[in-house]
Motif scaffolding. Structure first.
Motif, PDB file in Angstrom:
ATOM      1  N   THR A  14       3.957  18.822 108.011  1.00 14.45           N
ATOM      2  CA  THR A  14       4.442  17.632 108.728  1.00 14.45           C
ATOM      3  C   THR A  14       4.441  16.419 107.800  1.00 14.45           C
ATOM      4  OG1 THR A  14       3.405  18.464 110.734  1.00 14.45           O
ATOM      5  CG2 THR A  14       4.082  16.145 110.748  1.00 14.45           C
TER       6      THR A  14
ATOM      7  N   ALA B 247       4.130  12.923 107.650  1.00 14.40           N
ATOM      8  CA  ALA B 247       3.681  11.865 108.560  1.00 14.40           C
ATOM      9  C   ALA B 247       4.057  10.481 108.037  1.00 14.40           C
ATOM     10  CB  ALA B 247       2.179  11.970 108.777  1.00 14.40           C
TER      11      ALA B 247
ATOM     12  N   TYR C 103       0.879  16.477 106.014  1.00 11.28           N
ATOM     13  CA  TYR C 103      -0.263  17.287 106.443  1.00 11.28           C
ATOM     14  C   TYR C 103      -0.111  18.719 105.947  1.00 11.28           C
ATOM     15  CZ  TYR C 103      -2.185  13.592 109.400  1.00 11.28           C
ATOM     16  OH  TYR C 103      -2.762  12.437 109.836  1.00 11.28           O
TER      17      TYR C 103
ATOM     18  N   ASP D 204       0.191  21.469 107.322  1.00 10.31           N
ATOM     19  CA  ASP D 204       1.213  22.332 107.948  1.00 10.31           C
ATOM     20  C   ASP D 204       2.641  21.906 107.568  1.00 10.31           C
ATOM     21  OD1 ASP D 204       1.576  19.984 109.325  1.00 10.31           O
ATOM     22  OD2 ASP D 204       1.193  20.836 111.309  1.00 10.31           O
TER      23      ASP D 204
ATOM     24  N   PRO E  73       6.316   4.505 118.378  1.00 14.78           N
ATOM     25  CA  PRO E  73       6.057   5.537 119.380  1.00 14.78           C
ATOM     26  C   PRO E  73       4.970   6.507 118.934  1.00 14.78           C
ATOM     27  CG  PRO E  73       8.106   5.986 118.212  1.00 14.78           C
ATOM     28  CD  PRO E  73       7.633   4.635 117.762  1.00 14.78           C
ATOM     29  N   ASN E  74       4.493   7.344 119.852  1.00 15.71           N
ATOM     30  CA  ASN E  74       3.521   8.374 119.494  1.00 15.71           C
ATOM     31  C   ASN E  74       4.097   9.252 118.400  1.00 15.71           C
ATOM     32  OD1 ASN E  74       1.592   7.608 121.368  1.00 15.71           O
ATOM     33  ND2 ASN E  74       2.514   8.844 122.979  1.00 15.71           N
ATOM     34  N   GLY E  75       3.253   9.583 117.440  1.00 19.16           N
ATOM     35  CA  GLY E  75       3.696  10.480 116.376  1.00 19.16           C
ATOM     36  C   GLY E  75       4.455   9.788 115.264  1.00 19.16           C
ATOM     37  N   SER E  76       4.527   8.455 115.295  1.00 19.78           N
ATOM     38  CA  SER E  76       5.309   7.756 114.273  1.00 19.78           C
ATOM     39  C   SER E  76       4.535   7.605 112.957  1.00 19.78           C
ATOM     40  CB  SER E  76       5.757   6.385 114.786  1.00 19.78           C
ATOM     41  OG  SER E  76       4.663   5.621 115.204  1.00 19.78           O
ATOM     42  N   GLY E  77       3.231   7.858 112.985  1.00 19.03           N
ATOM     43  CA  GLY E  77       2.447   7.811 111.750  1.00 19.03           C
ATOM     44  C   GLY E  77       1.420   6.690 111.702  1.00 19.03           C
ATOM     45  N   LYS E  78       1.206   5.997 112.816  1.00 17.61           N
ATOM     46  CA  LYS E  78       0.294   4.846 112.813  1.00 17.61           C
ATOM     47  C   LYS E  78      -1.132   5.261 112.434  1.00 17.61           C
ATOM     48  CE  LYS E  78       1.120   3.757 117.160  1.00 17.61           C
ATOM     49  NZ  LYS E  78       2.017   4.888 117.511  1.00 17.61           N
ATOM     50  N   SER E  79      -1.650   6.287 113.103  1.00 20.92           N
ATOM     51  CA  SER E  79      -3.031   6.692 112.810  1.00 20.92           C
ATOM     52  C   SER E  79      -3.153   7.186 111.378  1.00 20.92           C
ATOM     53  CB  SER E  79      -3.492   7.801 113.759  1.00 20.92           C
ATOM     54  OG  SER E  79      -3.508   7.341 115.078  1.00 20.92           O
ATOM     55  N   THR E  80      -2.176   7.937 110.942  1.00 17.40           N
ATOM     56  CA  THR E  80      -2.208   8.459 109.572  1.00 17.40           C
ATOM     57  C   THR E  80      -2.259   7.306 108.567  1.00 17.40           C
ATOM     58  OG1 THR E  80      -0.889  10.336 110.326  1.00 17.40           O
ATOM     59  CG2 THR E  80      -1.021   9.984 107.946  1.00 17.40           C
TER      60      THR E  80
HETATM   61  P1  ADP Z   1       0.699   7.976 115.761  1.00 11.41           P
HETATM   62  O1  ADP Z   1      -0.657   7.458 115.438  1.00 11.41           O
HETATM   63  O2  ADP Z   1       1.782   6.982 115.550  1.00 11.41           O
HETATM   64  O3  ADP Z   1       0.765   8.610 117.139  1.00 11.41           O
HETATM   65  P2  ADP Z   1       0.071  10.079 113.869  1.00 11.41           P
HETATM   66  O4  ADP Z   1      -0.257   9.425 112.585  1.00 11.41           O
HETATM   67  O5  ADP Z   1      -1.066  10.533 114.728  1.00 11.41           O
HETATM   68  O6  ADP Z   1       1.043   9.135 114.717  1.00 11.41           O
HETATM   69  O7  ADP Z   1       0.992  11.342 113.602  1.00 11.41           O
HETATM   70  C1  ADP Z   1       2.094  11.314 112.701  1.00 11.41           C
HETATM   71  C2  ADP Z   1       2.650  12.732 112.587  1.00 11.41           C
HETATM   72  O8  ADP Z   1       1.707  13.568 111.943  1.00 11.41           O
HETATM   73  C3  ADP Z   1       2.967  13.377 113.921  1.00 11.41           C
HETATM   74  O9  ADP Z   1       4.099  14.185 113.761  1.00 11.41           O
HETATM   75  C4  ADP Z   1       1.736  14.236 114.186  1.00 11.41           C
HETATM   76  O10 ADP Z   1       2.054  15.336 115.006  1.00 11.41           O
HETATM   77  C5  ADP Z   1       1.352  14.658 112.796  1.00 11.41           C
HETATM   78  N1  ADP Z   1      -0.093  14.893 112.647  1.00 11.41           N
HETATM   79  C6  ADP Z   1      -1.110  14.055 112.961  1.00 11.41           C
HETATM   80  N2  ADP Z   1      -2.313  14.584 112.648  1.00 11.41           N
HETATM   81  C7  ADP Z   1      -2.047  15.800 112.134  1.00 11.41           C
HETATM   82  C8  ADP Z   1      -2.853  16.860 111.609  1.00 11.41           C
HETATM   83  N3  ADP Z   1      -4.175  16.759 111.548  1.00 11.41           N
HETATM   84  N4  ADP Z   1      -2.218  17.970 111.172  1.00 11.41           N
HETATM   85  C9  ADP Z   1      -0.868  18.087 111.217  1.00 11.41           C
HETATM   86  N5  ADP Z   1      -0.061  17.127 111.679  1.00 11.41           N
HETATM   87  C10 ADP Z   1      -0.623  16.005 112.141  1.00 11.41           C
END
Ligand code: ADP
Length: 249
Positions: free
Chosen positions: A18, A20, A14, A16, A39-46
């Motif tokens: 991060t 992902a 991302y 910033d 877990p939360n933040g593991s990258g699933k949504s990304t």
């Molecule tokens: P999950 O779906 O498994 O909870 P995410 O894909 O949402 O995980 O997030 C993966 C990582 O990317 C996390 O560290 C999250 O904080 C970071 N992240 C998610 N969206 C953004 C964004 N828009 N900008 C910066 N970092 C992000």
């Protein structure tokens, strides 16, 4: 036969900084139903957002994500989105038309099919998700669970070959969950389901992929992975109750 989804060494950072996704590779054959755990933040949504090009690789169209063999590139987005239906985690990110019927019709209307066919798909999918008769309801007055079903109807109305779902049962009550699982079983599409609902994973998905810190840490039979307490604990998950008496071989 070509894989429905093929992801090869996918990395994503991302703005910033991060990281992902840190080199993710897997493939789904047509018709597979696979749980994406972690877990939360593991990258699933990304990861899911990449599958229909919502987060394209910035620097090169290097073919890290392929749908039915076709790389997801800017030029191919319209065709890719016709094949891959993505259900967002938050229905409020997905709904933007004033009424339910307009919202469900929005996707298929992009495909240049007739208004009669669109109307038929709206009726069919609203009935499928248990919202027959909701056509003229205002989307912003619906309950969260109803909104989620409208979103699903909108995705199904596009008749995608690949269905990608982000936490689809997170805010459903037990009956809603049961109905949702039954509905998913009826849909023949290839499915990738990011979820914390491990019971759903066991019931619907013969295979699971576990993501942690942007990397795949396990990919195999759901029963086997979820039954592995050390693996579950190491990645912020827990053995679901329905497996407490199951010993993986
Ligand atoms: P999950 O779906 O498994 O909870 P995410 O894909 O949402 O995980 O997030 C993966 C990582 O990317 C996390 O560290 C999250 O904080 C970071 N992240 C998610 N969206 C953004 C964004 N828009 N900008 C910066 N970092 C992000």
């Amino acid at each position: 036969m070509k894989n429905s989804i093929e992801v090869t060494n996918l990395k994503y950072r991302y703005h910033d900084g991060t990281e992902a996704l840190r080199g993710v590779s897997f493939a789904l054959a047509p018709g597979e139903c696979v749980a994406l755990l972690g877990p939360n933040g593991s990258g699933k949504s990304t990861l899911l957002l990449h599958l229909n090009g919502l987060l394209p690789e910035k620097h090169s169209a290097n073919g890290a994500v392929r749908i039915h063999g076709e790389p997801v590139t800017t030029e191919k987005l319209a065709a890719i989105r016709r094949q891959v239906g993505l259900l967002f985690q938050d229905p409020d990110d997905q709904l933007f038309c004033p009424t339910v019927a307009e919202d469900v019709a929005f996707g298929p209307r992009q495909f240049g099919i007739s208004e009669n066919e669109i109307a038929a798909r709206v009726q069919k999918t609203l009935a499928q998700v248990g919202l027959a008769g909701f056509d003229h309801r205002a989307t912003h007055h619906l309950s969260h669970g109803e909104k989620r079903r409208v979103c699903l109807a909108g995705v199904l109305a596009c008749e995608p070959a690949v269905l990608v779902l982000d936490e689809p049962t997170s805010d459903l009550d037990p009956r809603g969950r049961r109905e949702f699982k039954a509905l998913l079983r009826e849909i023949p599409a290839t499915k990738l389901i990011a979820t914390h609902d491990l019971e759903m994973a066991v019931e619907l998905c013969p295979r699971a992929i576990v993501l942690d810190h942007g990397q795949i840490v396990a990919d195999g039979r759901t029963m086997q992975l979820l039954g592995d307490e050390a693996l579950m604990l190491a990645h912020g998950l827990e053995k679901p109750h329905i497996l407490w008496h199951h010993h993986p071989h």
